[in-house]
Design an enzyme around this catalytic site. Structure first.
Site, PDB file in Angstrom:
ATOM      1  N   ILE A  21      26.755  36.776  71.373  1.00 33.64           N
ATOM      2  CA  ILE A  21      25.335  36.638  71.038  1.00 33.64           C
ATOM      3  C   ILE A  21      24.571  35.808  72.080  1.00 33.64           C
ATOM      4  O   ILE A  21      23.362  35.971  72.236  1.00 33.64           O
ATOM      5  CB  ILE A  21      25.192  36.034  69.617  1.00 33.64           C
ATOM      6  N   ASN A  34      26.353  23.853  60.724  1.00 34.59           N
ATOM      7  CA  ASN A  34      26.806  23.119  59.527  1.00 34.59           C
ATOM      8  C   ASN A  34      25.700  22.170  59.081  1.00 34.59           C
ATOM      9  O   ASN A  34      24.767  21.895  59.843  1.00 34.59           O
ATOM     10  CB  ASN A  34      28.119  22.371  59.810  1.00 34.59           C
ATOM     11  N   GLY A  42      33.425  28.140  66.911  1.00 34.31           N
ATOM     12  CA  GLY A  42      32.863  29.464  66.673  1.00 34.31           C
ATOM     13  C   GLY A  42      31.597  29.715  67.459  1.00 34.31           C
ATOM     14  O   GLY A  42      31.440  29.289  68.611  1.00 34.31           O
ATOM     15  N   VAL A  43      30.657  30.387  66.828  1.00 36.51           N
ATOM     16  CA  VAL A  43      29.425  30.760  67.520  1.00 36.51           C
ATOM     17  C   VAL A  43      28.577  29.522  67.821  1.00 36.51           C
ATOM     18  O   VAL A  43      27.868  29.464  68.831  1.00 36.51           O
ATOM     19  CB  VAL A  43      28.660  31.829  66.704  1.00 36.51           C
ATOM     20  N   ASP A  44      28.672  28.515  66.967  1.00 34.13           N
ATOM     21  CA  ASP A  44      27.953  27.252  67.184  1.00 34.13           C
ATOM     22  C   ASP A  44      28.376  26.637  68.525  1.00 34.13           C
ATOM     23  O   ASP A  44      27.537  26.258  69.363  1.00 34.13           O
ATOM     24  CB  ASP A  44      28.293  26.305  66.016  1.00 34.13           C
ATOM     25  N   SER A 131      28.864  32.614  58.254  1.00 26.35           N
ATOM     26  CA  SER A 131      29.869  32.190  57.244  1.00 26.35           C
ATOM     27  C   SER A 131      31.191  32.951  57.269  1.00 26.35           C
ATOM     28  O   SER A 131      32.103  32.599  56.517  1.00 26.35           O
ATOM     29  CB  SER A 131      29.314  32.276  55.800  1.00 26.35           C
ATOM     30  N   THR A 132      31.303  33.998  58.093  1.00 24.47           N
ATOM     31  CA  THR A 132      32.516  34.827  57.993  1.00 24.47           C
ATOM     32  C   THR A 132      33.634  34.398  58.943  1.00 24.47           C
ATOM     33  O   THR A 132      34.679  35.050  59.006  1.00 24.47           O
ATOM     34  CB  THR A 132      32.204  36.319  58.228  1.00 24.47           C
ATOM     35  N   ILE A 134      34.868  30.408  60.350  1.00 21.60           N
ATOM     36  CA  ILE A 134      35.467  29.181  59.831  1.00 21.60           C
ATOM     37  C   ILE A 134      35.170  29.010  58.334  1.00 21.60           C
ATOM     38  O   ILE A 134      36.009  28.505  57.578  1.00 21.60           O
ATOM     39  CB  ILE A 134      34.956  27.980  60.663  1.00 21.60           C
TER      40      ILE A 134
END
Ligand code: AR6
Length: 194
Positions: A21, A34, A42-44, A131-132, A134
Site C-alpha cells: 500500500i 493501534n 505489519g502495515v503500520d 484487523s486481519t 496481528i
C-alpha cells in the site's frame, strides 16, 4: 500497478489490488494502527518506514492532546514521503470471538475514514485489510464488512470520492477479497444503483 478487479458503484470505482500500500499513489492512505498510536508491525510498520519520521511526530502531538484513538475510530496526519496527502490511522478491533462488537468496530473504521475523506475532498483512498493481520480478524468476514460499508457509503453520500483501492498484501487475501466481491457484486451494484 494494474487493478485486476474493479467494481463500478455510481461515479466511483472500487479496485482490488495485491501489493504494498505504501507504493500506490492516492490522496489518503489508511493505516491499521493501534489505540496508543504507537506504531507497530505489519502495515503500520511499513507506513512509518516508507513515510519517514514526520508521521510519528504528528502522532506524538495527537497523543499528547487526545491520549490516543479509540477502537473503531481514526486520526489524520500528513503522509511524509508517501505518495499521498494524508494518512488516516484507523484502529481496528482485536478479534476475540466475534461476539464483542468486533464487526461494528471494524465497520466503524471504514465509515470514519470515508467521513474523514469527505471532509478533505479526497478523491482516491486506499485501505489495507484492517484487523486481519496481528489483530486476527477472519479475512472472509472482514472483506465482507469492508465491501458492504463501502457500497453503503457510496450509495448514500459518495461526495467527491472517485476511487477506492483495497490493497491486499498476500495472494491468499487477494483471492478472498476477489471471491467475496464477485459474490457480492450483483448485490452491491443493485444496492448502489437501485
Ligand atoms: N501493504 C498492504 N497491506 C499490508 C502491508 C503493506 N505494506 N503490510 C502488511 N499488510 P496488520 P492489524 C497487511 O497486522 O491486524 C500493528 O502492530 C497484512 O498482511 O498490519 O489491524 C499495529 O500497530 C494484513 O492483511 O494490522 C497494531 O498494533 C493487513 O495488512 C496492529 O498491528 C493488516 O495486518 C494492528 O493489527
Amino acid at each position: 500497478m494494474p487493478s485486476d478487479f474493479v467494481i463500478r458503484l455510481g461515479l466511483c470505482e472500487v479496485q482490488l489490488l495485491r501489493g504494498d500500500i505504501t507504493k500506490i499513489a492516492v490522496d489518503a492512505i489508511v493505516n491499521a494502527a493501534n489505540s496508543a498510536l504507537a506504531g507497530g508491525g505489519g502495515v503500520d510498520g511499513a507506513i512509518h518506514r516508507a513515510g519517514g519520521p514526520e508521521i510519528m511526530q504528528e502522532l506524538d502531538s495527537i497523543r499528547d492532546r487526545l491520549g490516543g484513538c479509540s477502537t473503531g475510530s481514526a486520526v489524520v496526519t500528513g503522509a511524509g514521503r508517501l505518495p499521498a496527502k494524508y494518512v488516516f490511522h484507523a484502529v481496528g478491533p482485536r478479534y476475540r470471538d466475534g461476539k464483542h462488537g468486533e464487526s461494528e468496530q471494524l465497520a466503524s473504521c471504514y465509515t470514519t475514514c470515508f467521513n474523514l475523506a469527505a471532509e478533505r475532498d479526497v478523491k482516491a483512498i486506499s485501505f489495507p485489510s484492517i484487523s486481519t493481520g496481528i489483530y486476527g480478524y477472519p479475512i472472509e468476514e472482514a472483506a465482507d464488512i469492508a465491501l458492504r460499508v463501502t457500497a453503503e457509503w457510496l450509495r448514500e453520500k459518495p461526495g467527491p470520492l472517485r476511487v477506492v483501492k483495497f490493497v491486499q498484501f498476500s495472494e491468499h487475501d487477494h483471492e478472498v477479497y476477489r471471491r467475496r466481491a464477485a459474490e457480492l457484486r450483483g448485490g452491491l451494484a443493485a444496492q448502489t444503483h437501485g
